[in-house]
Design a protein around this motif. Structure first.
Motif, PDB file in Angstrom:
ATOM      1  N   ARG A  11       0.832  -1.210   0.000  1.00 54.95           N
ATOM      2  CA  ARG A  11       0.000   0.000   0.000  1.00 54.95           C
ATOM      3  C   ARG A  11       0.865   1.257   0.000  1.00 54.95           C
ATOM      4  N   TRP A  12       1.903   1.275   0.848  1.00 57.96           N
ATOM      5  CA  TRP A  12       2.788   2.432   0.929  1.00 57.96           C
ATOM      6  C   TRP A  12       3.559   2.628  -0.374  1.00 57.96           C
ATOM      7  N   LEU A  13       4.006   1.540  -0.967  1.00 54.71           N
ATOM      8  CA  LEU A  13       4.740   1.646  -2.226  1.00 54.71           C
ATOM      9  C   LEU A  13       3.843   2.212  -3.323  1.00 54.71           C
ATOM     10  N   HIS A  14       2.615   1.714  -3.391  1.00 53.86           N
ATOM     11  CA  HIS A  14       1.674   2.226  -4.387  1.00 53.86           C
ATOM     12  C   HIS A  14       1.390   3.713  -4.151  1.00 53.86           C
ATOM     13  N   ALA A  15       1.140   4.082  -2.887  1.00 52.58           N
ATOM     14  CA  ALA A  15       0.846   5.486  -2.568  1.00 52.58           C
ATOM     15  C   ALA A  15       2.043   6.382  -2.912  1.00 52.58           C
ATOM     16  N   SER A  16       3.250   5.908  -2.622  1.00 53.11           N
ATOM     17  CA  SER A  16       4.430   6.724  -2.934  1.00 53.11           C
ATOM     18  C   SER A  16       4.600   6.879  -4.443  1.00 53.11           C
ATOM     19  N   GLU A  17       4.304   5.836  -5.204  1.00 53.62           N
ATOM     20  CA  GLU A  17       4.406   5.930  -6.666  1.00 53.62           C
ATOM     21  C   GLU A  17       3.362   6.892  -7.233  1.00 53.62           C
ATOM     22  N   VAL A  18       2.162   6.876  -6.671  1.00 56.35           N
ATOM     23  CA  VAL A  18       1.134   7.824  -7.112  1.00 56.35           C
ATOM     24  C   VAL A  18       1.575   9.254  -6.794  1.00 56.35           C
ATOM     25  N   GLY A  19       2.128   9.457  -5.596  1.00 59.89           N
ATOM     26  CA  GLY A  19       2.616  10.781  -5.215  1.00 59.89           C
ATOM     27  C   GLY A  19       3.741  11.264  -6.119  1.00 59.89           C
ATOM     28  N   LEU A  20       4.669  10.364  -6.433  1.00 60.28           N
ATOM     29  CA  LEU A  20       5.776  10.737  -7.310  1.00 60.28           C
ATOM     30  C   LEU A  20       5.283  11.074  -8.714  1.00 60.28           C
ATOM     31  N   LEU A  21       4.395  10.257  -9.252  1.00 60.44           N
ATOM     32  CA  LEU A  21       3.885  10.527 -10.594  1.00 60.44           C
ATOM     33  C   LEU A  21       3.065  11.817 -10.621  1.00 60.44           C
ATOM     34  N   THR A  22       2.271  12.047  -9.589  1.00 60.91           N
ATOM     35  CA  THR A  22       1.497  13.294  -9.505  1.00 60.91           C
ATOM     36  C   THR A  22       2.429  14.497  -9.489  1.00 60.91           C
ATOM     37  N   SER A  23       3.506  14.392  -8.721  1.00 60.95           N
ATOM     38  CA  SER A  23       4.442  15.519  -8.652  1.00 60.95           C
ATOM     39  C   SER A  23       5.173  15.723  -9.979  1.00 60.95           C
ATOM     40  N   LEU A  24       5.324  14.651 -10.774  1.00 62.31           N
ATOM     41  CA  LEU A  24       5.947  14.801 -12.089  1.00 62.31           C
ATOM     42  C   LEU A  24       5.061  15.584 -13.058  1.00 62.31           C
ATOM     43  N   TYR A  25       3.785  15.652 -12.762  1.00 66.79           N
ATOM     44  CA  TYR A  25       2.890  16.533 -13.512  1.00 66.79           C
ATOM     45  C   TYR A  25       2.837  17.919 -12.870  1.00 66.79           C
ATOM     46  N   ALA A  26       2.699  17.952 -11.555  1.00 62.53           N
ATOM     47  CA  ALA A  26       2.470  19.219 -10.848  1.00 62.53           C
ATOM     48  C   ALA A  26       3.682  20.146 -10.885  1.00 62.53           C
ATOM     49  N   MET A  27       4.876  19.618 -10.683  1.00 61.79           N
ATOM     50  CA  MET A  27       6.065  20.496 -10.663  1.00 61.79           C
ATOM     51  C   MET A  27       6.274  21.199 -12.005  1.00 61.79           C
ATOM     52  N   PRO A  28       6.307  20.471 -13.133  1.00 59.20           N
ATOM     53  CA  PRO A  28       6.519  21.178 -14.400  1.00 59.20           C
ATOM     54  C   PRO A  28       5.363  22.101 -14.789  1.00 59.20           C
ATOM     55  N   LEU A  29       4.130  21.674 -14.543  1.00 61.25           N
ATOM     56  CA  LEU A  29       2.992  22.516 -14.938  1.00 61.25           C
ATOM     57  C   LEU A  29       2.957  23.821 -14.153  1.00 61.25           C
ATOM     58  N   THR A  30       3.150  23.750 -12.837  1.00 58.57           N
ATOM     59  CA  THR A  30       3.161  24.986 -12.048  1.00 58.57           C
ATOM     60  C   THR A  30       4.386  25.827 -12.386  1.00 58.57           C
ATOM     61  N   GLY A  31       5.510  25.170 -12.677  1.00 61.20           N
ATOM     62  CA  GLY A  31       6.708  25.910 -13.075  1.00 61.20           C
ATOM     63  C   GLY A  31       6.517  26.636 -14.391  1.00 61.20           C
ATOM     64  N   LEU A  32       5.856  25.985 -15.336  1.00 60.96           N
ATOM     65  CA  LEU A  32       5.602  26.635 -16.625  1.00 60.96           C
ATOM     66  C   LEU A  32       4.683  27.842 -16.481  1.00 60.96           C
ATOM     67  N   VAL A  33       3.646  27.701 -15.669  1.00 61.83           N
ATOM     68  CA  VAL A  33       2.755  28.848 -15.428  1.00 61.83           C
ATOM     69  C   VAL A  33       3.537  29.979 -14.776  1.00 61.83           C
ATOM     70  N   LEU A  34       4.389  29.625 -13.836  1.00 63.81           N
ATOM     71  CA  LEU A  34       5.203  30.614 -13.133  1.00 63.81           C
ATOM     72  C   LEU A  34       6.124  31.367 -14.094  1.00 63.81           C
ATOM     73  N   VAL A  35       6.784  30.642 -14.980  1.00 70.12           N
ATOM     74  CA  VAL A  35       7.767  31.254 -15.879  1.00 70.12           C
ATOM     75  C   VAL A  35       7.110  31.935 -17.072  1.00 70.12           C
ATOM     76  N   VAL A  36       6.199  31.246 -17.722  1.00 67.82           N
ATOM     77  CA  VAL A  36       5.617  31.779 -18.960  1.00 67.82           C
ATOM     78  C   VAL A  36       4.600  32.880 -18.686  1.00 67.82           C
ATOM     79  N   ALA A  37       3.707  32.650 -17.724  1.00 64.75           N
ATOM     80  CA  ALA A  37       2.675  33.647 -17.438  1.00 64.75           C
ATOM     81  C   ALA A  37       3.155  34.698 -16.448  1.00 64.75           C
ATOM     82  N   GLY A  38       4.267  34.421 -15.761  1.00 59.43           N
ATOM     83  CA  GLY A  38       4.767  35.390 -14.790  1.00 59.43           C
ATOM     84  C   GLY A  38       3.843  35.546 -13.602  1.00 59.43           C
ATOM     85  N   ASP A  39       3.112  34.497 -13.252  1.00 61.63           N
ATOM     86  CA  ASP A  39       2.120  34.573 -12.185  1.00 61.63           C
ATOM     87  C   ASP A  39       2.725  34.098 -10.865  1.00 61.63           C
ATOM     88  N   ASP A  40       3.121  35.052 -10.009  1.00 61.38           N
ATOM     89  CA  ASP A  40       3.720  34.706  -8.718  1.00 61.38           C
ATOM     90  C   ASP A  40       2.740  34.020  -7.771  1.00 61.38           C
TER      91      ASP A  40
END
Length: 194
Positions: free
Chosen positions: A122-151
């Motif tokens: 269960r913990w391994l599955h949850a950690s993999e879901v968290g890691l994969l989610t962050s692989l979407y969230a980090m770049p997407l929020t970073g792109l909005v931050l850089v491209v749109a300039g939205d602090d």
């Protein structure tokens, strides 16, 4: 050599996607922490002393921290710096996350390692879901931050990093405790039957 996952364990494609992600994330974190806090892209360190702020003569990135250099992010301005590399790595990680998701949806996982308990699974599955989610969230929020300039996105970008580090710590803890590294390295796991 098996391309797909199966009774033998993880296939070459899954292992390649996993280790490519590890290397890209490491590179991304190094570049991110090396970038100048005023986003000039020259790379003097993220607030670790020295004269890293103010007007350093670099090009601005549209986040209003470099004096009058608020000219917006422009990847086509003819130069390539740490911020451009950070964006490129982020886009690559986002594409890799999509490929990993599609591969995971179309390829069955190998049987669980016999070294894992039900709770460990269960913990391994949850950690993999968290890691994969962050692989979407980090770049997407970073792109909005850089491209749109939205602090206003900064707290979300930071939260995505926190999710990543928490999920990574849980993942590594389980991998070490259950001795799972040989499976992802492609080595056969021999189990003892007593």
């Amino acid at each position: 050599m098996h391309l797909r996952n199966g009774e033998h364990g993880y296939g070459v494609v899954t292992r390649t996607l996993h280790w490519a992600t590890v290397l890209l994330v490491l590179a991304q974190l190094v570049v991110g922490w090396t970038m100048d806090p005023d986003d000039s892209g020259h790379g003097r360190g993220r607030g670790r002393g020295g004269d890293s702020g103010g007007d350093s003569g670099g090009r601005g990135r549209g986040r209003g921290r470099g004096g009058d250099r608020d000219d917006g992010y422009d990847v086509l301005d003819g130069s390539f710096d740490l911020l451009d590399l950070h964006v490129l790595l982020g886009l690559t990680l986002l594409a890799l996350a999509v490929v990993r998701t599609l591969w995971r949806l179309t390829t069955p996982l190998p049987p669980w390692s016999p070294t894992l308990t039900a709770g460990g699974r269960r913990w391994l599955h949850a950690s993999e879901v968290g890691l994969l989610t962050s692989l979407y969230a980090m770049p997407l929020t970073g792109l909005v931050l850089v491209v749109a300039g939205d602090d206003d996105v900064v707290p979300l970008h930071v939260a995505a990093h926190v999710l990543f580090y928490v999920a990574l710590a849980a993942h590594l803890g389980i991998v070490v405790r259950a001795r799972l590294l040989p499976r992802m390295l492609g080595r056969a796991v021999v189990t003892r039957h007593e």
